[in-house]
Design an enzyme around this catalytic site. Structure first.
Site, PDB file in Angstrom:
ATOM      1  N   ASP A 112      39.320  42.973  39.291  1.00 51.20           N
ATOM      2  CA  ASP A 112      38.346  42.307  38.423  1.00 51.20           C
ATOM      3  C   ASP A 112      38.987  41.482  37.322  1.00 51.20           C
ATOM      4  OD1 ASP A 112      39.080  44.783  36.965  1.00 51.20           O
ATOM      5  OD2 ASP A 112      37.526  44.137  35.562  1.00 51.20           O
ATOM      6  N   ASP A 115      43.854  44.297  35.476  1.00 49.65           N
ATOM      7  CA  ASP A 115      44.289  45.597  35.997  1.00 49.65           C
ATOM      8  C   ASP A 115      44.100  45.615  37.518  1.00 49.65           C
ATOM      9  OD1 ASP A 115      41.536  45.808  36.302  1.00 49.65           O
ATOM     10  OD2 ASP A 115      41.276  46.989  34.478  1.00 49.65           O
ATOM     11  N   TYR A 264      32.387  49.532  33.196  1.00 51.95           N
ATOM     12  CA  TYR A 264      31.262  48.707  33.632  1.00 51.95           C
ATOM     13  C   TYR A 264      29.995  49.548  33.732  1.00 51.95           C
ATOM     14  CZ  TYR A 264      34.470  44.874  34.534  1.00 51.95           C
ATOM     15  OH  TYR A 264      35.396  43.867  34.380  1.00 51.95           O
ATOM     16  N   GLU A 511      42.422  38.493  27.978  1.00 51.59           N
ATOM     17  CA  GLU A 511      42.179  38.957  29.344  1.00 51.59           C
ATOM     18  C   GLU A 511      41.141  38.059  30.001  1.00 51.59           C
ATOM     19  OE1 GLU A 511      41.797  43.130  31.809  1.00 51.59           O
ATOM     20  OE2 GLU A 511      40.883  43.035  29.816  1.00 51.59           O
TER      21      GLU A 511
END
Length: 547
Positions: A112, A115, A264, A511
Protein backbone atom coordinates in the site's frame (compact mmCIF):
# COMPACT_ATOMS: atom_id res chain seq x y z
CA UNK A 1 1.10 2.82 5.87
CA UNK A 2 2.61 3.82 9.16
CA UNK A 3 0.20 3.79 12.08
CA UNK A 4 -2.24 6.62 11.61
CA UNK A 5 -4.90 6.73 14.27
CA UNK A 6 -5.63 10.45 13.95
CA UNK A 7 -5.49 10.12 10.16
CA UNK A 8 -8.72 8.21 10.21
CA UNK A 9 -10.91 10.47 12.27
CA UNK A 10 -14.23 10.49 10.50
CA UNK A 11 -15.59 13.99 10.22
CA UNK A 12 -19.22 13.86 9.25
CA UNK A 13 -22.15 16.20 9.48
CA UNK A 14 -25.68 15.41 8.54
CA UNK A 15 -27.96 17.15 6.10
CA UNK A 16 -27.12 20.67 5.00
CA UNK A 17 -23.99 21.51 7.08
CA UNK A 18 -20.96 19.95 5.99
CA UNK A 19 9.30 15.94 -17.91
CA UNK A 20 9.67 18.51 -15.90
CA UNK A 21 7.85 21.70 -15.20
CA UNK A 22 8.84 24.10 -17.90
CA UNK A 23 7.98 27.03 -20.12
CA UNK A 24 7.01 25.61 -23.52
CA UNK A 25 9.55 26.81 -26.07
CA UNK A 26 7.92 28.63 -28.98
CA UNK A 27 9.83 26.57 -31.52
CA UNK A 28 8.39 23.39 -30.04
CA UNK A 29 4.90 24.91 -30.09
CA UNK A 30 5.14 25.71 -33.77
CA UNK A 31 6.85 22.52 -34.91
CA UNK A 32 4.52 20.33 -32.85
CA UNK A 33 1.25 21.44 -34.37
CA UNK A 34 2.01 23.00 -37.73
CA UNK A 35 3.38 21.34 -40.84
CA UNK A 36 6.97 22.06 -41.74
CA UNK A 37 5.98 23.31 -45.20
CA UNK A 38 4.09 26.20 -43.62
CA UNK A 39 6.44 26.85 -40.75
CA UNK A 40 8.91 29.10 -42.57
CA UNK A 41 6.08 31.23 -43.96
CA UNK A 42 4.95 32.54 -40.64
CA UNK A 43 7.59 31.70 -38.07
CA UNK A 44 9.44 35.03 -38.29
CA UNK A 45 6.15 36.94 -38.27
CA UNK A 46 4.88 35.24 -35.13
CA UNK A 47 7.97 34.28 -33.14
CA UNK A 48 8.11 37.49 -31.13
CA UNK A 49 4.42 37.39 -30.24
CA UNK A 50 4.59 33.74 -29.20
CA UNK A 51 7.68 34.23 -27.08
CA UNK A 52 6.25 37.21 -25.20
CA UNK A 53 2.91 35.47 -24.66
CA UNK A 54 4.52 32.25 -23.46
CA UNK A 55 7.04 33.78 -21.09
CA UNK A 56 4.40 35.98 -19.50
CA UNK A 57 2.01 33.09 -18.99
CA UNK A 58 1.72 31.08 -15.84
CA UNK A 59 4.16 28.24 -15.32
CA UNK A 60 3.25 25.45 -17.73
CA UNK A 61 3.28 21.82 -16.68
CA UNK A 62 3.87 18.71 -18.73
CA UNK A 63 0.79 16.67 -17.85
CA UNK A 64 1.83 13.94 -20.26
CA UNK A 65 5.06 13.41 -18.36
CA UNK A 66 3.17 13.46 -15.06
CA UNK A 67 0.73 10.85 -16.41
CA UNK A 68 3.51 8.54 -17.56
CA UNK A 69 5.35 8.84 -14.27
CA UNK A 70 2.24 8.27 -12.16
CA UNK A 71 1.76 4.88 -13.79
CA UNK A 72 5.37 3.89 -13.12
CA UNK A 73 4.67 4.16 -9.40
CA UNK A 74 2.34 1.17 -9.47
CA UNK A 75 5.13 -0.98 -10.87
CA UNK A 76 7.31 0.03 -7.92
CA UNK A 77 4.58 -1.13 -5.52
CA UNK A 78 4.17 -4.58 -7.02
CA UNK A 79 4.34 -7.61 -4.80
CA UNK A 80 4.93 -11.08 -6.22
CA UNK A 81 6.84 -12.23 -9.28
CA UNK A 82 7.99 -9.21 -11.30
CA UNK A 83 7.17 -9.62 -15.02
CA UNK A 84 9.63 -9.46 -17.90
CA UNK A 85 8.36 -6.05 -19.04
CA UNK A 86 8.84 -4.36 -15.65
CA UNK A 87 10.11 -0.82 -16.19
CA UNK A 88 11.05 -0.01 -12.58
CA UNK A 89 14.34 -1.86 -12.69
CA UNK A 90 15.35 -1.54 -9.03
CA UNK A 91 12.52 -3.86 -7.92
CA UNK A 92 12.65 -7.68 -7.95
CA UNK A 93 10.48 -10.63 -6.87
CA UNK A 94 9.06 -10.55 -3.34
CA UNK A 95 6.36 -12.16 -1.22
CA UNK A 96 6.55 -15.40 -3.23
CA UNK A 97 5.29 -17.53 -0.33
CA UNK A 98 2.34 -15.29 0.57
CA UNK A 99 -0.58 -17.48 1.61
CA UNK A 100 1.52 -20.65 1.81
CA UNK A 101 0.96 -21.10 5.55
CA UNK A 102 -2.80 -20.95 5.01
CA UNK A 103 -2.74 -23.20 1.95
CA UNK A 104 -3.77 -20.51 -0.55
CA UNK A 105 -1.94 -18.64 -3.31
CA UNK A 106 -1.85 -14.96 -2.33
CA UNK A 107 1.19 -14.03 -4.39
CA UNK A 108 0.82 -10.67 -6.13
CA UNK A 109 -1.09 -7.48 -5.47
CA UNK A 110 0.28 -4.17 -4.21
CA UNK A 111 2.07 -2.96 -1.12
CA UNK A 112 0.00 0.00 0.00
CA UNK A 113 2.75 2.47 0.85
CA UNK A 114 6.28 2.41 2.25
CA UNK A 115 5.91 -0.91 4.04
CA UNK A 116 5.23 -4.48 2.90
CA UNK A 117 1.77 -5.30 4.18
CA UNK A 118 -0.91 -6.01 1.60
CA UNK A 119 -4.00 -4.29 2.99
CA UNK A 120 -7.16 -5.28 1.12
CA UNK A 121 -9.34 -2.20 1.62
CA UNK A 122 -6.96 0.52 0.34
CA UNK A 123 -5.78 -1.80 -2.45
CA UNK A 124 -9.35 -2.25 -3.63
CA UNK A 125 -10.04 1.49 -3.53
CA UNK A 126 -6.86 2.07 -5.54
CA UNK A 127 -8.13 -0.24 -8.26
CA UNK A 128 -11.61 1.28 -8.19
CA UNK A 129 -10.14 4.75 -8.75
CA UNK A 130 -7.76 3.60 -11.49
CA UNK A 131 -10.72 1.94 -13.21
CA UNK A 132 -13.02 4.93 -12.80
CA UNK A 133 -10.33 7.16 -14.28
CA UNK A 134 -10.00 4.81 -17.24
CA UNK A 135 -13.79 4.74 -17.74
CA UNK A 136 -14.12 8.52 -17.70
CA UNK A 137 -10.97 9.34 -19.69
CA UNK A 138 -10.20 6.21 -21.70
CA UNK A 139 -9.70 8.04 -24.99
CA UNK A 140 -7.50 10.71 -23.42
CA UNK A 141 -5.34 8.05 -21.75
CA UNK A 142 -5.11 6.19 -25.07
CA UNK A 143 -4.20 9.38 -26.97
CA UNK A 144 -1.37 9.89 -24.48
CA UNK A 145 -0.03 6.41 -25.26
CA UNK A 146 -0.62 5.15 -21.71
CA UNK A 147 -3.66 2.89 -22.08
CA UNK A 148 -1.68 -0.35 -21.93
CA UNK A 149 0.15 0.73 -18.77
CA UNK A 150 -3.15 1.76 -17.19
CA UNK A 151 -4.72 -1.61 -17.98
CA UNK A 152 -1.66 -3.36 -16.55
CA UNK A 153 -1.90 -1.35 -13.33
CA UNK A 154 -5.57 -2.29 -12.93
CA UNK A 155 -5.06 -5.94 -13.83
CA UNK A 156 -2.19 -6.37 -11.37
CA UNK A 157 -4.71 -5.59 -8.65
CA UNK A 158 -7.68 -7.53 -10.01
CA UNK A 159 -5.57 -10.65 -10.66
CA UNK A 160 -4.77 -10.61 -6.95
CA UNK A 161 -8.42 -10.13 -5.95
CA UNK A 162 -9.38 -13.18 -8.00
CA UNK A 163 -6.83 -15.21 -6.02
CA UNK A 164 -7.92 -13.69 -2.70
CA UNK A 165 -11.58 -14.56 -3.32
CA UNK A 166 -11.17 -18.29 -2.81
CA UNK A 167 -14.86 -19.14 -2.43
CA UNK A 168 -18.13 -17.17 -2.63
CA UNK A 169 -18.10 -16.23 1.05
CA UNK A 170 -14.35 -16.07 1.72
CA UNK A 171 -12.06 -13.15 0.94
CA UNK A 172 -8.48 -12.85 2.16
CA UNK A 173 -8.23 -9.38 3.67
CA UNK A 174 -4.58 -8.89 4.49
CA UNK A 175 -1.16 -10.45 4.11
CA UNK A 176 1.45 -9.46 6.68
CA UNK A 177 1.08 -7.78 10.02
CA UNK A 178 1.62 -4.05 10.36
CA UNK A 179 3.12 -4.22 13.83
CA UNK A 180 5.85 -6.74 13.02
CA UNK A 181 6.39 -5.26 9.57
CA UNK A 182 7.10 -1.82 11.00
CA UNK A 183 9.64 -3.29 13.39
CA UNK A 184 11.88 -3.90 10.37
CA UNK A 185 13.34 -1.61 7.72
CA UNK A 186 14.38 -3.81 4.83
CA UNK A 187 13.75 -4.33 1.14
CA UNK A 188 10.69 -6.36 0.11
CA UNK A 189 13.06 -8.81 -1.57
CA UNK A 190 14.63 -9.54 1.85
CA UNK A 191 11.47 -9.71 3.98
CA UNK A 192 11.84 -11.70 7.21
CA UNK A 193 8.62 -10.45 8.83
CA UNK A 194 5.41 -12.42 9.32
CA UNK A 195 3.43 -13.13 6.17
CA UNK A 196 0.41 -14.42 8.00
CA UNK A 197 -2.78 -13.97 6.02
CA UNK A 198 -6.17 -12.93 7.44
CA UNK A 199 -9.59 -13.55 5.93
CA UNK A 200 -13.23 -12.59 6.24
CA UNK A 201 -15.97 -15.20 5.95
CA UNK A 202 -19.49 -15.94 7.19
CA UNK A 203 -18.40 -16.19 10.82
CA UNK A 204 -16.09 -13.19 10.61
CA UNK A 205 -17.71 -10.87 8.09
CA UNK A 206 -16.38 -7.70 6.50
CA UNK A 207 -19.04 -6.04 4.39
CA UNK A 208 -16.93 -2.93 3.77
CA UNK A 209 -13.99 -4.90 2.39
CA UNK A 210 -16.16 -7.32 0.38
CA UNK A 211 -18.15 -4.45 -1.12
CA UNK A 212 -15.14 -2.29 -2.00
CA UNK A 213 -13.49 -5.28 -3.67
CA UNK A 214 -16.75 -5.87 -5.53
CA UNK A 215 -16.76 -2.23 -6.63
CA UNK A 216 -13.17 -2.51 -7.86
CA UNK A 217 -13.87 -5.66 -9.85
CA UNK A 218 -17.14 -4.32 -11.28
CA UNK A 219 -15.48 -1.07 -12.36
CA UNK A 220 -12.56 -2.99 -13.85
CA UNK A 221 -14.97 -5.27 -15.71
CA UNK A 222 -16.25 -2.18 -17.54
CA UNK A 223 -12.70 -1.20 -18.47
CA UNK A 224 -11.89 -4.65 -19.92
CA UNK A 225 -15.28 -5.25 -21.56
CA UNK A 226 -14.12 -4.51 -25.11
CA UNK A 227 -10.46 -5.49 -24.99
CA UNK A 228 -10.72 -8.66 -22.88
CA UNK A 229 -14.36 -9.78 -22.64
CA UNK A 230 -13.62 -13.13 -21.00
CA UNK A 231 -11.62 -11.48 -18.22
CA UNK A 232 -14.31 -8.82 -17.87
CA UNK A 233 -16.94 -11.51 -17.37
CA UNK A 234 -14.77 -13.26 -14.77
CA UNK A 235 -14.34 -10.04 -12.82
CA UNK A 236 -18.06 -9.37 -12.90
CA UNK A 237 -18.79 -12.88 -11.61
CA UNK A 238 -16.49 -12.32 -8.62
CA UNK A 239 -17.94 -8.85 -8.04
CA UNK A 240 -21.49 -10.15 -7.89
CA UNK A 241 -20.53 -12.92 -5.46
CA UNK A 242 -18.62 -10.54 -3.23
CA UNK A 243 -21.50 -8.05 -3.13
CA UNK A 244 -23.93 -10.79 -2.17
CA UNK A 245 -21.51 -12.01 0.52
CA UNK A 246 -21.03 -8.52 1.94
CA UNK A 247 -24.75 -7.75 1.94
CA UNK A 248 -25.91 -11.06 3.37
CA UNK A 249 -23.26 -11.34 6.12
CA UNK A 250 -22.96 -7.84 7.45
CA UNK A 251 -20.23 -6.54 9.70
CA UNK A 252 -17.15 -4.32 9.77
CA UNK A 253 -14.00 -6.00 8.57
CA UNK A 254 -11.80 -4.40 11.24
CA UNK A 255 -13.86 -6.19 13.91
CA UNK A 256 -13.10 -9.51 12.22
CA UNK A 257 -9.48 -8.71 11.33
CA UNK A 258 -8.28 -6.91 14.45
CA UNK A 259 -4.72 -6.40 13.26
CA UNK A 260 -5.89 -3.83 10.72
CA UNK A 261 -7.42 -1.43 13.26
CA UNK A 262 -4.29 0.65 13.84
CA UNK A 263 -3.76 1.12 10.11
CA UNK A 264 -6.95 0.99 8.05
CA UNK A 265 -9.86 0.97 10.45
CA UNK A 266 -13.22 1.29 8.71
CA UNK A 267 -14.44 4.25 10.73
CA UNK A 268 -17.26 5.03 8.29
CA UNK A 269 -18.67 1.53 8.57
CA UNK A 270 -19.83 -0.60 5.64
CA UNK A 271 -23.03 1.04 4.41
CA UNK A 272 -21.27 3.47 2.10
CA UNK A 273 -19.33 0.60 0.50
CA UNK A 274 -22.49 -1.47 -0.05
CA UNK A 275 -24.18 1.44 -1.83
CA UNK A 276 -20.95 2.14 -3.75
CA UNK A 277 -20.66 -1.49 -4.87
CA UNK A 278 -24.30 -1.60 -5.96
CA UNK A 279 -23.71 1.55 -7.98
CA UNK A 280 -20.73 0.04 -9.82
CA UNK A 281 -22.53 -3.26 -10.38
CA UNK A 282 -25.44 -1.39 -11.89
CA UNK A 283 -23.06 0.45 -14.23
CA UNK A 284 -21.43 -2.85 -15.17
CA UNK A 285 -24.60 -4.93 -15.64
CA UNK A 286 -27.49 -2.48 -16.19
CA UNK A 287 -29.43 -4.80 -13.87
CA UNK A 288 -32.40 -3.10 -12.21
CA UNK A 289 -31.72 -5.09 -9.04
CA UNK A 290 -28.59 -3.08 -8.25
CA UNK A 291 -30.24 0.22 -9.15
CA UNK A 292 -33.11 -0.54 -6.79
CA UNK A 293 -30.61 -1.36 -4.05
CA UNK A 294 -29.02 2.09 -3.90
CA UNK A 295 -32.41 3.75 -4.41
CA UNK A 296 -34.28 1.82 -1.73
CA UNK A 297 -31.43 2.06 0.79
CA UNK A 298 -30.47 5.65 -0.05
CA UNK A 299 -31.83 7.00 3.23
CA UNK A 300 -31.27 4.09 5.62
CA UNK A 301 -27.66 3.64 4.51
CA UNK A 302 -26.83 7.35 4.59
CA UNK A 303 -26.45 7.90 0.86
CA UNK A 304 -28.85 10.83 0.92
CA UNK A 305 -28.24 11.70 4.56
CA UNK A 306 -24.55 12.34 4.99
CA UNK A 307 -23.03 15.60 3.82
CA UNK A 308 -19.34 14.78 3.54
CA UNK A 309 -16.40 16.97 2.60
CA UNK A 310 -13.85 14.21 2.00
CA UNK A 311 -13.60 11.22 -0.33
CA UNK A 312 -11.16 8.46 0.55
CA UNK A 313 -10.45 4.76 0.88
CA UNK A 314 -12.66 4.81 4.00
CA UNK A 315 -15.45 7.24 3.09
CA UNK A 316 -17.18 6.64 -0.27
CA UNK A 317 -20.27 8.81 0.07
CA UNK A 318 -19.12 11.75 -2.09
CA UNK A 319 -18.15 9.51 -5.00
CA UNK A 320 -21.37 7.55 -4.71
CA UNK A 321 -23.46 10.73 -4.57
CA UNK A 322 -21.73 12.16 -7.63
CA UNK A 323 -22.28 9.00 -9.67
CA UNK A 324 -25.95 8.89 -8.68
CA UNK A 325 -26.36 12.51 -9.78
CA UNK A 326 -25.45 11.59 -13.35
CA UNK A 327 -28.47 9.28 -13.63
CA UNK A 328 -30.81 12.27 -13.39
CA UNK A 329 -30.25 12.98 -17.06
CA UNK A 330 -31.52 9.59 -18.16
CA UNK A 331 -35.19 9.27 -19.11
CA UNK A 332 -35.59 5.77 -17.67
CA UNK A 333 -34.73 7.03 -14.19
CA UNK A 334 -37.22 9.90 -14.10
CA UNK A 335 -39.54 8.07 -11.70
CA UNK A 336 -36.74 8.04 -9.11
CA UNK A 337 -35.77 11.65 -9.66
CA UNK A 338 -36.70 12.64 -6.10
CA UNK A 339 -34.12 10.22 -4.60
CA UNK A 340 -31.55 11.03 -7.24
CA UNK A 341 -32.01 14.75 -6.56
CA UNK A 342 -31.25 14.09 -2.90
CA UNK A 343 -28.07 12.27 -3.93
CA UNK A 344 -27.19 15.21 -6.15
CA UNK A 345 -27.76 17.70 -3.35
CA UNK A 346 -25.15 15.89 -1.25
CA UNK A 347 -22.74 15.61 -4.16
CA UNK A 348 -23.00 19.34 -4.71
CA UNK A 349 -22.41 19.94 -1.02
CA UNK A 350 -19.05 18.21 -1.46
CA UNK A 351 -18.19 20.17 -4.62
CA UNK A 352 -19.22 23.49 -3.07
CA UNK A 353 -17.22 22.78 0.09
CA UNK A 354 -14.10 22.22 -2.04
CA UNK A 355 -14.78 25.48 -3.89
CA UNK A 356 -15.18 27.42 -0.64
CA UNK A 357 -18.79 28.18 -1.59
CA UNK A 358 -20.63 26.58 1.34
CA UNK A 359 -21.39 28.16 4.68
CA UNK A 360 -18.13 29.26 6.28
CA UNK A 361 -17.98 26.48 8.85
CA UNK A 362 -18.46 23.70 6.30
CA UNK A 363 -15.88 24.49 3.63
CA UNK A 364 -12.70 22.49 3.25
CA UNK A 365 -9.83 24.48 4.71
CA UNK A 366 -7.04 25.74 2.48
CA UNK A 367 -3.40 26.47 3.07
CA UNK A 368 -2.15 30.03 2.39
CA UNK A 369 -0.89 28.68 -0.95
CA UNK A 370 -4.38 27.48 -1.90
CA UNK A 371 -4.12 23.73 -1.28
CA UNK A 372 -7.16 21.90 0.08
CA UNK A 373 -6.32 20.83 3.60
CA UNK A 374 -8.35 18.11 5.33
CA UNK A 375 -5.93 16.77 7.93
CA UNK A 376 -2.33 16.51 8.96
CA UNK A 377 -1.55 12.96 7.96
CA UNK A 378 -1.19 12.26 4.24
CA UNK A 379 -3.34 15.22 3.22
CA UNK A 380 -2.57 14.79 -0.49
CA UNK A 381 -4.86 11.77 -0.71
CA UNK A 382 -7.83 14.11 -0.23
CA UNK A 383 -6.45 16.58 -2.76
CA UNK A 384 -6.11 13.95 -5.48
CA UNK A 385 -9.60 12.51 -4.93
CA UNK A 386 -11.10 16.01 -4.83
CA UNK A 387 -9.36 16.95 -8.09
CA UNK A 388 -10.81 13.85 -9.72
CA UNK A 389 -14.39 14.38 -8.50
CA UNK A 390 -14.27 18.06 -9.45
CA UNK A 391 -13.06 17.16 -12.93
CA UNK A 392 -15.78 14.53 -13.43
CA UNK A 393 -18.53 16.82 -12.16
CA UNK A 394 -17.29 19.65 -14.37
CA UNK A 395 -17.62 17.32 -17.36
CA UNK A 396 -21.15 16.39 -16.28
CA UNK A 397 -22.25 20.03 -16.00
CA UNK A 398 -20.69 20.87 -19.35
CA UNK A 399 -22.34 17.95 -21.14
CA UNK A 400 -25.75 18.82 -19.68
CA UNK A 401 -25.35 22.60 -20.05
CA UNK A 402 -25.92 23.21 -16.35
CA UNK A 403 -24.40 25.33 -13.61
CA UNK A 404 -23.81 24.54 -9.95
CA UNK A 405 -25.72 26.58 -7.38
CA UNK A 406 -23.80 26.84 -4.13
CA UNK A 407 -24.66 28.82 -1.01
CA UNK A 408 -21.92 31.26 -2.01
CA UNK A 409 -23.09 31.75 -5.59
CA UNK A 410 -23.46 30.11 -8.98
CA UNK A 411 -20.48 28.29 -10.48
CA UNK A 412 -20.03 27.05 -14.03
CA UNK A 413 -18.13 24.00 -15.25
CA UNK A 414 -15.07 26.04 -16.22
CA UNK A 415 -14.60 27.43 -12.72
CA UNK A 416 -14.83 23.93 -11.23
CA UNK A 417 -12.27 22.54 -13.66
CA UNK A 418 -10.03 25.56 -13.13
CA UNK A 419 -9.94 24.89 -9.40
CA UNK A 420 -9.20 21.20 -9.97
CA UNK A 421 -6.32 22.26 -12.23
CA UNK A 422 -5.02 24.62 -9.54
CA UNK A 423 -4.77 21.67 -7.14
CA UNK A 424 -2.93 19.57 -9.71
CA UNK A 425 -0.58 22.44 -10.50
CA UNK A 426 0.12 22.86 -6.79
CA UNK A 427 1.07 19.19 -6.67
CA UNK A 428 3.39 19.61 -9.66
CA UNK A 429 5.25 22.64 -8.33
CA UNK A 430 3.09 25.76 -8.30
CA UNK A 431 3.34 26.15 -4.54
CA UNK A 432 5.27 28.18 -1.92
CA UNK A 433 7.96 25.48 -1.67
CA UNK A 434 8.46 25.47 -5.47
CA UNK A 435 8.53 21.71 -5.18
CA UNK A 436 6.75 18.92 -7.00
CA UNK A 437 5.08 16.50 -4.60
CA UNK A 438 4.92 13.94 -7.40
CA UNK A 439 8.24 12.17 -6.98
CA UNK A 440 10.49 12.25 -10.04
CA UNK A 441 8.60 15.07 -11.73
CA UNK A 442 10.28 18.41 -12.31
CA UNK A 443 13.64 19.71 -11.08
CA UNK A 444 12.78 19.61 -7.37
CA UNK A 445 10.86 16.87 -5.56
CA UNK A 446 11.12 14.86 -2.30
CA UNK A 447 14.38 12.91 -2.21
CA UNK A 448 13.94 11.05 1.09
CA UNK A 449 10.58 9.39 0.63
CA UNK A 450 9.53 7.20 3.57
CA UNK A 451 9.74 3.92 1.63
CA UNK A 452 11.73 0.85 2.56
CA UNK A 453 12.56 -0.39 -0.93
CA UNK A 454 13.41 3.02 -2.35
CA UNK A 455 15.63 4.01 0.57
CA UNK A 456 17.92 0.95 0.47
CA UNK A 457 20.35 -0.02 -2.29
CA UNK A 458 18.56 -2.00 -5.02
CA UNK A 459 18.52 -5.79 -4.84
CA UNK A 460 19.65 -5.72 -8.48
CA UNK A 461 22.84 -3.91 -7.43
CA UNK A 462 23.51 -5.69 -4.15
CA UNK A 463 21.97 -9.12 -3.65
CA UNK A 464 23.53 -9.42 -0.21
CA UNK A 465 20.91 -9.98 2.47
CA UNK A 466 19.91 -6.91 4.49
CA UNK A 467 18.45 -7.89 7.86
CA UNK A 468 15.42 -6.64 9.74
CA UNK A 469 17.06 -3.83 11.71
CA UNK A 470 20.09 -3.41 9.46
CA UNK A 471 18.06 -1.04 7.30
CA UNK A 472 17.42 1.22 10.29
CA UNK A 473 21.12 1.18 11.15
CA UNK A 474 22.45 1.91 7.69
CA UNK A 475 19.69 3.60 5.69
CA UNK A 476 16.71 4.95 7.61
CA UNK A 477 18.55 7.75 9.44
CA UNK A 478 20.80 8.65 6.52
CA UNK A 479 20.59 12.21 5.26
CA UNK A 480 21.48 11.04 1.75
CA UNK A 481 18.75 10.97 -0.91
CA UNK A 482 17.10 7.61 -1.52
CA UNK A 483 19.24 5.53 -3.89
CA UNK A 484 16.10 4.58 -5.85
CA UNK A 485 13.67 7.25 -7.04
CA UNK A 486 10.04 6.28 -6.37
CA UNK A 487 8.86 7.86 -9.62
CA UNK A 488 5.18 8.82 -9.72
CA UNK A 489 4.55 8.57 -5.99
CA UNK A 490 2.40 11.34 -4.52
CA UNK A 491 3.73 11.94 -1.00
CA UNK A 492 1.65 13.09 1.97
CA UNK A 493 2.53 16.69 1.23
CA UNK A 494 2.90 19.96 3.14
CA UNK A 495 1.34 21.06 6.40
CA UNK A 496 -1.42 23.64 6.84
CA UNK A 497 1.11 26.46 6.32
CA UNK A 498 2.53 24.96 3.08
CA UNK A 499 5.70 23.84 4.87
CA UNK A 500 7.32 20.54 3.97
CA UNK A 501 10.25 18.75 5.58
CA UNK A 502 11.92 16.23 3.29
CA UNK A 503 13.03 13.70 5.90
CA UNK A 504 12.59 9.94 5.78
CA UNK A 505 11.30 9.77 9.35
CA UNK A 506 8.65 12.41 8.62
CA UNK A 507 6.15 9.79 7.45
CA UNK A 508 3.13 12.08 7.78
CA UNK A 509 4.54 14.13 4.90
CA UNK A 510 6.99 11.93 2.98
CA UNK A 511 5.16 8.61 2.77
CA UNK A 512 3.25 7.92 -0.44
CA UNK A 513 0.32 5.55 -0.97
CA UNK A 514 -1.19 3.86 -4.01
CA UNK A 515 -4.55 5.55 -3.43
CA UNK A 516 -2.85 8.97 -3.52
CA UNK A 517 -1.67 8.53 -7.10
CA UNK A 518 -4.58 6.46 -8.49
CA UNK A 519 -7.06 9.36 -8.96
CA UNK A 520 -4.38 11.47 -10.68
CA UNK A 521 -4.12 9.18 -13.70
CA UNK A 522 -7.48 10.24 -15.11
CA UNK A 523 -7.03 13.92 -14.23
CA UNK A 524 -3.57 14.13 -15.80
CA UNK A 525 -5.01 12.63 -19.00
CA UNK A 526 -7.90 15.11 -18.96
CA UNK A 527 -5.60 18.13 -18.50
CA UNK A 528 -3.20 16.87 -21.18
CA UNK A 529 -6.14 16.60 -23.59
CA UNK A 530 -7.15 20.19 -22.84
CA UNK A 531 -3.59 21.43 -23.38
CA UNK A 532 -3.39 19.60 -26.70
CA UNK A 533 -6.69 21.10 -27.80
CA UNK A 534 -5.42 24.57 -26.97
CA UNK A 535 -2.26 23.85 -28.94
CA UNK A 536 -4.25 22.96 -32.03
CA UNK A 537 -6.48 26.00 -31.64
CA UNK A 538 -3.46 28.29 -31.19
CA UNK A 539 -1.86 26.86 -34.31
CA UNK A 540 -5.05 27.36 -36.30
CA UNK A 541 -5.17 30.98 -35.14
CA UNK A 542 -1.54 31.50 -36.07
CA UNK A 543 -2.10 30.06 -39.53
CA UNK A 544 -5.05 32.38 -40.13
CA UNK A 545 -3.12 35.40 -38.82
CA UNK A 546 -0.09 34.56 -40.94
CA UNK A 547 -2.03 34.63 -44.18
Amino acid sequence: MEEQTQHHQYHRKQTSSFGDSKIVPPLVLVQHCCSSSLWFLFFFITITTIFITTTNAQQAFDYGDALSKSLLYFEAQRSGRIPYNQRVSWRHHSGLTDGLEQGVDLVGGYYDAGDHVKFGLPMAFTVTMLSWGAIEYLQHISDAGELQHTLEAIKWGTDYFIKAHTSPNVLWAEVGDGDTDHYCWQRPEDMTTSRQAFKIDEEKPGSDLAAETAAAMAAASIVFKNTNPHYSHLLLHHAQQLFEFGDKHRGKYDESVGVVKSYYASVSGYKDELLWAAMWLYKATDSEMYFQYFISKAHSFGGTGWSISEFSWDVKYAGLQLLASKFLNQEKHKKHSDILEQYRSKAEYYICSCLNKNNNDSNVQRTPGGLLYVRQWNNMQYVSTASFLLSVYSDFLKSTNQNLNCHGGTVDHEEILSFAKSQIDYILGSNPMNMSYLVGYGPRYPKRVHHRGASIVSYKENKGFIGCTQGYDNWYNSQEPNPNVLVGALVGGPDWQDNFEDQRNNFMQTEACTYNTAPLVGVFAKLLHIENQKLVQDCSSLLVASF
